[in-house]
Structures are given as structure tokens and as C-alpha cells.
Motif scaffolding. Sequence first.
Motif, PDB file in Angstrom:
ATOM      1  N   TRP A 202       0.700  -1.176   0.088  1.00  0.00           N
ATOM      2  CA  TRP A 202       0.083   0.062   0.028  1.00  0.00           C
ATOM      3  C   TRP A 202       0.952   1.155  -0.023  1.00  0.00           C
ATOM      4  O   TRP A 202       0.775   2.143   0.946  1.00  0.00           O
ATOM      5  N   SER A 203       1.565   1.519  -1.121  1.00  0.00           N
ATOM      6  CA  SER A 203       2.273   2.503  -1.145  1.00  0.00           C
ATOM      7  C   SER A 203       2.833   2.777  -2.723  1.00  0.00           C
ATOM      8  O   SER A 203       2.416   2.060  -3.576  1.00  0.00           O
ATOM      9  N   LYS A 204       3.509   3.840  -2.834  1.00  0.00           N
ATOM     10  CA  LYS A 204       4.028   4.243  -4.380  1.00  0.00           C
ATOM     11  C   LYS A 204       5.198   3.128  -4.985  1.00  0.00           C
ATOM     12  O   LYS A 204       5.120   3.156  -6.116  1.00  0.00           O
ATOM     13  N   ASP A 205       5.538   2.436  -3.984  1.00  0.00           N
ATOM     14  CA  ASP A 205       6.196   1.294  -4.568  1.00  0.00           C
ATOM     15  C   ASP A 205       5.637   0.194  -5.342  1.00  0.00           C
ATOM     16  O   ASP A 205       6.130  -0.393  -6.222  1.00  0.00           O
ATOM     17  N   PHE A 206       4.349   0.146  -5.140  1.00  0.00           N
ATOM     18  CA  PHE A 206       3.442  -0.900  -5.863  1.00  0.00           C
ATOM     19  C   PHE A 206       2.313  -0.337  -6.266  1.00  0.00           C
ATOM     20  O   PHE A 206       1.741  -0.794  -7.322  1.00  0.00           O
ATOM     21  N   ILE A 207       1.807   0.503  -5.972  1.00  0.00           N
ATOM     22  CA  ILE A 207       0.381   1.019  -6.462  1.00  0.00           C
ATOM     23  C   ILE A 207       0.691   2.323  -7.566  1.00  0.00           C
ATOM     24  O   ILE A 207       1.593   3.195  -7.503  1.00  0.00           O
ATOM     25  N   ASP A 208       0.192   2.224  -8.700  1.00  0.00           N
ATOM     26  CA  ASP A 208       0.348   3.061  -9.807  1.00  0.00           C
ATOM     27  C   ASP A 208      -0.566   4.174  -9.596  1.00  0.00           C
ATOM     28  O   ASP A 208      -0.119   5.570  -9.979  1.00  0.00           O
TER      29      ASP A 208
END
Length: 492
Positions: A202-208
Amino acid sequence: MTEKRALFIIFGGSGDLAQRKLYPALYGLYYQGRLAKHFAVIGTARRPWTDDHYHDIIKQSLVGAPGSAHQKTEFAEHFYYQSHDVTDAAHYVTLRDLAEKLDKQYALDGNRVFYMAMAPRFFATIAEHVKSEQLLSAKGFNRLIVEKPFGRDFATAKQLNDDISQAFSEEQIYRIDHYLGKEMVQDIMPLRFANPLLGHAWSKDFIDNIQITLAEDIGVEERAGYYETAGALRDMVQNHIFQIIAMLTMEKPARYDAASIHAAKRAVLSAIKPYTPTQVHDKFVRGQYLGGDDIGLSYREEDNIASDSTVETYVAGRVDIDNDRWRGVPIYIRTGKRLKAKQSRIDIVFKPTSDNILPTVNDTHVAPNVLTLIIEPETGMHLTLNGKEIGTSDAVSPFTLDHALDQDELAKAPEAYQRLMLNILDGNKLTFTHWAELAASWHFIDAIRTVWDNDKADGLAFYNSGTMGPQQADDLLARDHRQWIWQGDTTK
């Protein structure tokens, strides 16, 4: 199940909100046994009703609700009516005397709920008289319930908050946003914080990107007069959408309590910086619906609407959060009237696979994983994953895991106002809005509103009723090489 004790004083007791939402919600608590012998309701309004007529109104509002006619009659007998001028101090003395009488008659322990179910311009006057004419209980709890709209901009919202704070503390003020009472919005926190599978991603690392859609298929109808002064930006974005954004993006609260959750929401909302005029033009779209022979009236043809109105019935935009968790992840929002279908939903779009080694159908890209929360009219969620295409092919093909609440499960879920009423009685402020959250959202909204008011008709896009809004809203995402996940198909 513990029975709740309280006196409800509803200012605007003859109005539409009271009849459509508040009385059915209170009856739902009564039917469940959460309200029984020890509650009473005073409805106030200008109309010269009798108690008997008021009881008939209450029972009419319960048509279709479960329970026998006898149960509904017994429920209605807890209601009392007072014809009331909110500007007349003498009427508050009469109201105080009735409140004290009912407190003794029903053994209410001095617990009082003051519900503002009328025009916001009267809120400050009512709060002032409630204090000056000594309607506040000295021995039980006093809770003030305030409906939207809470101001028209930051300045008027702050003035309203300052005014009601003269009589009630922040701990006593419950600002309602009924979307926070909806089942799937309530499910956001458990999904995020009770599932490591999602929590770690749940962060910019995985959510586009994140997409929030609150779509209605009806026009302004009887709310035309209000809508002409509000518009979609104030009516839907400033409150409902910003609260959903906060729930989706806040850091994990220190504890599961109102103070911790409000602190987490305030922190993330403060990281949403107001846009410059250039950014407003670049990142937000406003539209207004058109009608036709087979699709009804255009907005400007509705009753009580100016023939040259520039009020928006549709808003789409991009919201950016300037913090370490979300920097660079766009949150796309849209809401509108007369769209293709009614649906409120959240689409969480995860980053696509960048190094896929598997064959795909027709050599296409691997579809991104998407978690969708359906808020209404259905209630449920689905997760789009990738697997092998059925058959002899080895190609990757998307499939969906679905979880939809069935009728039995939905019957157990309280209607939003019923949940909120119970939370008020429990003193639970988890599902209400703190002033600091409102202030943050108003600063963002004011920057947009100022630009649009100065532009007048410039930049107002028109869209045909029964579509998903103006083309400019699709272009907004296309510029970022993205597209709306939901295209108005009610089967998805």
C-alpha cells in the motif's frame, strides 16, 4: 445489547432529511432493541403541527420498514412536536421546559443530542440560544450533530465553527459525512491494516494510481436550488471524496480510536497542497450535463436554474499527496450527475509487471492488478489478478476474485445513518469529521473554486446525459498514459 438513553432535539423535524433518513434510522435502532423505553424525540420546525399529526408523519416515513403497525405506533409515541422560531429566545425556554419534563418522564439521565437538520445559516443562532437559554444538560452528555454543507469556503466554515464552538466543545461536535457510515468505506481500514498482503503493497512502490468515482444517473431534481449555489465541487468533492482519500492514504494510526484516526487523517490531508491557477487548469475538469428528446432536460433547463448557469454538475481531477508514501501516485477523482450509471467505487491500480517472461494473449501487456471496492448501489469488492488462459494456451490472461454481500449479509449491515446514530449515542467519533480535516479540504477546494469563478464560462465542458462525462476527463488520464478503469458497465 445495552439500551441507549437520550433525548433527541431535531431542529428541522418537519424536513426532508428528518423524514427520509433520521426517523428510519432511529426506528432501526428501536427495532433492534438499542432504543426501547428510555428515549424521546422533540421535533421542531415552523409548521403548526400537533403531536398526533407528527406521529402520522413519523409512521409514513417508516413505510416498508420491518415490524408491525403496533411497533411503529409505539415508536412514534416517543415523539413530541414544538412549533419553533429559531430566532425567538422564548421558544427555547418552552423547549427547555419540555426537555426537562421528558428527561424525567423517560429517565434519560440528562443525555441530549441536538441535531441540526436545517439550513446552515441557522446553526450559529441555534447553538447560541441552546447555550443562553440553558438547554445544555448539567448531568448527562450534550452532543451537537451538524449536517453538510459546513460552510461555502474556508472563511465561512471557520466562522461557523467558531460560532458553534461558543456553545459546544470539539469533543461534543459531530460533523456528519454519511459516506463514512457506508459498509465498504468502513471496510477500508480492516483491508489495509489487517491484511499484510495488501498492507505491504500500500504505497508508491506498488500502487500506480488510485481512482475514486461517485457517479449518479439522476439529475439535480428537487435539489436544483441548492445545487445552483453549491455545484459538484462543494457538494461531493470537499466532503465525501476528501474523506475517502484520507481513509485510503493515511498512515496506520497509533491506536484504533477516534483521536488517533483523526490525527492520521489530518496529517495526510495536510500533505495535499492547494494548486496554483495553472495547475487547476491542468489538473481539474468541470462539466455540465446536456439533455435531449429522449434523455430529459439539460441542467440549464431545470426549474430554478439560471439559463446561463456555469455551475458544474461534473468534476474530474487529479489530487497529489506530497509525502514519502504517496509522492508521484496520482489520485484521480470524478463525480457527476446524469452519468451512464449510478455507482460509487474505488479502484486501486497496482503497478504492472515490468519484466514479464510469460506469453500473453495477442502479445498484449500483462493487465495490472486492480482492487475495486464497490460502495453502492451494490456492496462488495473484486480483485483482478493474472493467470493462465483456460485451454491449451500458456498465455497469461486476467481473471477476477469477487466478493459481493448477498441479501442476508446486506440485511445485517446498518444503513449509513443508522450506524452514525448509534455511534453518536455511543460517543464514538470514528465516523465523523474533525474540524482540522474540513479546514484542509477547504483550502484545496477554495483554490479551485477561485479559478473557476474567475473563468466563469471559460473551461466549462458540456457532456450528454447518459455518458460518463466530458471527453476532457478521459484526456486528463490519457495525458498520463492511463485510463479510467470503470467505463459505466454495471456488471463490473
